[in-house]
Design a protein around this motif. Structure first.
Motif, short mmCIF file in Angstrom:
data_model
loop_
_atom_site.label_atom_id
_atom_site.label_comp_id
_atom_site.label_asym_id
_atom_site.label_seq_id
_atom_site.Cartn_x
_atom_site.Cartn_y
_atom_site.Cartn_z
N LEU A 100 70.06 60.93 8.08
CA LEU A 100 69.44 60.28 6.92
C LEU A 100 69.54 58.77 7.01
CD1 LEU A 100 70.53 62.61 3.97
CD2 LEU A 100 68.30 62.48 5.10
N LEU A 101 70.71 58.27 7.45
CA LEU A 101 70.88 56.83 7.63
C LEU A 101 69.97 56.30 8.73
CD1 LEU A 101 72.40 54.25 6.81
CD2 LEU A 101 74.12 54.84 8.52
N LEU A 102 69.83 57.05 9.81
CA LEU A 102 68.97 56.64 10.91
C LEU A 102 67.50 56.58 10.48
CD1 LEU A 102 69.06 55.91 13.91
CD2 LEU A 102 68.77 58.33 14.43
N ILE A 103 67.08 57.53 9.67
CA ILE A 103 65.71 57.51 9.15
C ILE A 103 65.51 56.31 8.23
CG2 ILE A 103 64.08 58.74 7.64
CD1 ILE A 103 65.18 61.35 8.87
N PHE A 104 66.51 56.02 7.39
CA PHE A 104 66.43 54.86 6.50
C PHE A 104 66.34 53.56 7.29
CE2 PHE A 104 69.05 51.51 4.42
CZ PHE A 104 68.12 51.13 3.46
N LEU A 105 67.18 53.40 8.31
CA LEU A 105 67.16 52.16 9.11
C LEU A 105 65.87 52.05 9.92
CD1 LEU A 105 70.90 52.06 10.21
CD2 LEU A 105 69.77 50.56 8.57
N SER A 106 65.34 53.17 10.36
CA SER A 106 64.04 53.16 11.05
C SER A 106 62.93 52.76 10.08
CB SER A 106 63.74 54.53 11.66
OG SER A 106 64.67 54.85 12.65
N ALA A 107 63.02 53.22 8.84
CA ALA A 107 62.05 52.81 7.82
C ALA A 107 62.13 51.31 7.57
CB ALA A 107 62.27 53.58 6.52
N LEU A 169 69.94 57.91 -0.11
CA LEU A 169 69.27 57.51 1.14
C LEU A 169 67.81 57.95 1.16
CD1 LEU A 169 72.04 58.00 3.82
CD2 LEU A 169 70.81 55.90 3.33
N ILE A 170 67.52 59.12 0.64
CA ILE A 170 66.14 59.59 0.59
C ILE A 170 65.33 58.69 -0.37
CG2 ILE A 170 64.65 61.49 -0.19
CD1 ILE A 170 66.86 63.39 0.92
N PHE A 171 65.92 58.37 -1.53
CA PHE A 171 65.25 57.48 -2.48
C PHE A 171 65.00 56.10 -1.87
CE2 PHE A 171 65.70 54.09 -5.65
CZ PHE A 171 64.58 54.35 -6.43
N LEU A 172 66.00 55.53 -1.20
CA LEU A 172 65.83 54.22 -0.58
C LEU A 172 64.75 54.25 0.50
CD1 LEU A 172 69.48 52.89 -0.24
CD2 LEU A 172 67.69 52.05 -1.75
N THR A 173 64.73 55.31 1.29
CA THR A 173 63.71 55.44 2.34
C THR A 173 62.31 55.51 1.74
OG1 THR A 173 65.30 56.59 3.76
CG2 THR A 173 62.97 56.82 4.33
N ILE A 174 62.16 56.29 0.68
CA ILE A 174 60.85 56.40 0.01
C ILE A 174 60.46 55.05 -0.59
CG2 ILE A 174 59.66 57.45 -1.96
CD1 ILE A 174 61.25 60.04 -1.31
N ALA A 175 61.43 54.35 -1.17
CA ALA A 175 61.14 53.02 -1.74
C ALA A 175 60.71 52.04 -0.66
CB ALA A 175 62.37 52.50 -2.48
N ILE A 177 59.28 52.76 2.20
CA ILE A 177 57.94 53.15 2.66
C ILE A 177 56.90 52.78 1.62
CG2 ILE A 177 56.49 55.14 3.26
CD1 ILE A 177 58.45 54.09 5.45
N ALA A 178 57.21 52.91 0.33
CA ALA A 178 56.26 52.50 -0.72
C ALA A 178 55.98 51.01 -0.65
CB ALA A 178 56.81 52.88 -2.09
N VAL A 179 57.02 50.21 -0.43
CA VAL A 179 56.83 48.76 -0.29
C VAL A 179 56.03 48.47 0.99
CG1 VAL A 179 58.05 46.59 0.16
CG2 VAL A 179 58.85 48.13 -1.63
N THR A 180 56.29 49.21 2.02
CA THR A 180 55.54 49.05 3.28
C THR A 180 54.06 49.33 3.07
OG1 THR A 180 57.48 49.75 4.52
CG2 THR A 180 55.39 49.80 5.69
#
Length: 189
Positions: A100-107, A169-175, A177-180
């Motif tokens: 999950l952390l790796l996906i977040f940092l990749s995002a 971590l899922i919420f941060l990743t979605i956020a 990607i939304a900003v992206t």
């Protein structure tokens, strides 16, 4: 080591998927053949997440097979490797949190590369990783820092902590990607 090489590898993949194609001009071709910029970027990020998950699952399966075949019955092994109360269960939870952390940092690298290019995005992801690691030394807040279960050596693997960290971590990743997506839609090519 668990995050070192994969972090660099997947940050490069994420950054080159967005920023590399922008720098090379390839993104113009993709935008002209796509109905929606949003769907294009979601597809790109979904491909990155899929690659990360496939690598994780393949690594998990192969590591488990080799452990069972060569280590479990040795003097350093443990034949009770399916018990979640054991050290193996904690390693499994730690690896899940690491993914999950790796996906977040990749995002983060994916998002940053849209405006700043591939190299700076990889450096940015590494800096975020180092900052998160340093925040682990502040005991009053470390449980609330993203990546606590992976980055803190003596993490509390209670169910509430696991649920909080996963959802956070899922919420941060979605956020991110939304900003992206918003940033990419407003970008003029």
């Amino acid at each position: 080591m668990m995050l070192g090489i994969p972090l660099i590898m997947f940050s490069y993949l994420a950054a080159s998927t967005a920023g590399g194609e922008i720098q090379d001009g390839q993104i113009l071709f993709e935008i002209s053949h796509s109905k929606s910029r949003k769907k294009l970027m979601i597809g790109k990020f979904s491909a990155i997440v899929t690659i990360i998950l496939v690598c994780y699952i393949l690594n998990f399966i192969l590591s488990s097979i080799f452990y069972i075949l060569f280590m479990a019955r040795s003097s350093v092994g443990n034949t009770d490797f399916f018990s979640f109360e054991s050290y193996h269960g904690i390693l499994l939870l730690k690896s899940f949190a690491g993914i999950l952390l790796l996906i977040f940092l990749s995002a983060m690298a994916f998002a940053f590369s849209i405006n700043f290019g591939v190299f700076r995005s990889i450096v940015f992801a590494l800096v975020v990783y180092v900052v998160l690691k340093m925040l682990m030394y502040i005991h009053s807040i470390n449980v609330f820092v993203p990546g606590y279960l992976t980055l803190f050596d003596k993490a509390d693997f209670s169910m509430p902590t696991l649920i909080y960290q996963s959802i956070f971590l899922i919420f941060l990743t979605i956020a991110v990607i939304a900003v992206t997506l918003k940033n990419f839609n407003h970008k003029d090519f």
